[in-house]
Structures are given as structure tokens and as C-alpha cells.
Scaffold this motif. Structure first.
Motif, PDB file in Angstrom:
ATOM      1  N   VAL A   1      -4.483   9.836  -0.880  1.00 50.56           N
ATOM      2  CA  VAL A   1      -5.121   8.752  -1.875  1.00 50.56           C
ATOM      3  C   VAL A   1      -4.393   7.597  -1.761  1.00 50.56           C
ATOM      4  O   VAL A   1      -3.112   7.650  -1.542  1.00 50.56           O
ATOM      5  N   TYR A   2      -5.002   6.481  -1.513  1.00 47.51           N
ATOM      6  CA  TYR A   2      -4.216   5.073  -0.880  1.00 47.51           C
ATOM      7  C   TYR A   2      -4.162   4.358  -2.066  1.00 47.51           C
ATOM      8  O   TYR A   2      -5.579   3.968  -2.739  1.00 47.51           O
ATOM      9  N   TYR A   3      -3.128   4.021  -2.612  1.00 47.46           N
ATOM     10  CA  TYR A   3      -3.120   3.029  -3.623  1.00 47.46           C
ATOM     11  C   TYR A   3      -2.501   1.580  -3.324  1.00 47.46           C
ATOM     12  O   TYR A   3      -1.486   1.594  -2.649  1.00 47.46           O
TER      13      TYR A   3
ATOM     14  N   LEU B   1       5.449   4.764   0.462  1.00 44.51           N
ATOM     15  CA  LEU B   1       5.313   3.506   1.022  1.00 44.51           C
ATOM     16  C   LEU B   1       4.519   3.498   2.321  1.00 44.51           C
ATOM     17  O   LEU B   1       4.967   4.416   3.092  1.00 44.51           O
ATOM     18  N   VAL B   2       3.418   2.942   2.354  1.00 45.66           N
ATOM     19  CA  VAL B   2       2.920   2.596   3.897  1.00 45.66           C
ATOM     20  C   VAL B   2       3.078   1.339   4.386  1.00 45.66           C
ATOM     21  O   VAL B   2       3.549   1.338   5.641  1.00 45.66           O
TER      22      VAL B   2
ATOM     23  N   TRP C   1       0.837  -1.335   0.002  1.00 53.29           N
ATOM     24  CA  TRP C   1       0.017   0.039  -0.009  1.00 53.29           C
ATOM     25  C   TRP C   1       0.831   1.143  -0.077  1.00 53.29           C
ATOM     26  O   TRP C   1       1.784   1.306   0.631  1.00 53.29           O
ATOM     27  N   TYR C   2       0.541   2.194  -0.972  1.00 48.52           N
ATOM     28  CA  TYR C   2       1.223   3.576  -1.028  1.00 48.52           C
ATOM     29  C   TYR C   2       0.332   4.463  -0.610  1.00 48.52           C
ATOM     30  O   TYR C   2      -0.989   4.460  -1.127  1.00 48.52           O
ATOM     31  N   ARG C   3       0.644   5.772  -0.273  1.00 53.97           N
ATOM     32  CA  ARG C   3      -0.197   6.968  -0.159  1.00 53.97           C
ATOM     33  C   ARG C   3       0.366   8.114  -1.062  1.00 53.97           C
ATOM     34  O   ARG C   3       1.449   8.361  -0.933  1.00 53.97           O
TER      35      ARG C   3
END
Length: 117
Positions: free
Chosen positions: A94-96, A49-50, A38-40
Motif C-alpha cells: 500500500v502506497y501512502y 520511505l520510497v 511517498w511511503y509504502r
């Protein structure tokens, strides 16, 4: 060859929780063999990077979310989750969902998370 669809974002007050879901579909790769992340990206900032989870289930987190966020996966459902607790206004972004099987990058369309103070 890989499609990622995120869901679960929304508006929440500080201190609240959300669970993001990333559903993966692939015609070539085996989801269980894929590392996922997950990235944001906040407005005007770079994408960061999350959390990541390996095919073997090992996890790693950005310092800013350690102890608050948990990444997990369900290989039977081709799904990755991000449980977000104790949310802060600075988590607004926004989370990707992300993966790179075969050394090619795949991204979802993103889901908006907004944390109000």
C-alpha cells in the motif's frame, strides 16, 4: 488542515508501469512550500520511505527503487506523482502520500499496488 488523496494503484505484471497521483488540499499552508513524500507498507512490514521531493524540487529515493521510480510535482495542481517503472513483485504494498508542514504529519488513505510475477 491538509488532505491527501492518492489514486493510480492497481494490479500490474512484473516489468510493467504505474503512475500514482497524490492530490493535496490545504486551507492553511502553501503547497508549493511543502516537501512531499511517498511511503509504502507491505503486509506484516513497517512503513518505509520510497521517495521525497522538496519544495525546491530536489528528490531522494530509497535504494530499492532508484533508477525505476520518479517522484515529481505540479504546484499549479497541488499534485505529486510517483512514476513507477520496471515494477517487481517486491514492490507490492500500500502506497501512502505524506507531508508534514508545521511539523505535523499528514497521510493519505493509501492506494494498493500489486505486482504479479
Amino acid at each position: 488542515q491538509v488532505q491527501l488523496v492518492e489514486s493510480g494503484g492497481g494490479l500490474v505484471q512484473a516489468g510493467g508501469s504505474l503512475r500514482l497521483v497524490c492530490a493535496a488540499s490545504t486551507s492553511i499552508f502553501s503547497f508549493s512550500n511543502m516537501g512531499m513524500g511517498w511511503y509504502r507498507q507491505a503486509p506484516g512490514k513497517q512503513r518505509d520511505l520510497v521517495a521525497i521531493i522538496t519544495s525546491g524540487g530536489r528528490t531522494n529515493y530509497a535504494d530499492s527503487v532508484k533508477g525505476r521510480f520518479t517522484i515529481s510535482r505540479d504546484n499549479a495542481k497541488n499534485t505529486v506523482y510517483l512514476q513507477m517503472n520496471s515494477l517487481k513483485p517486491e514492490d507490492t504494498a500500500v502506497y501512502y502520500c505524506y507531508c508534514n508542514p508545521g511539523l505535523r504529519d499528514y497521510w493519505g488513505q493509501g492506494t494498493q499496488v500489486t505486482v504479479s510475477s
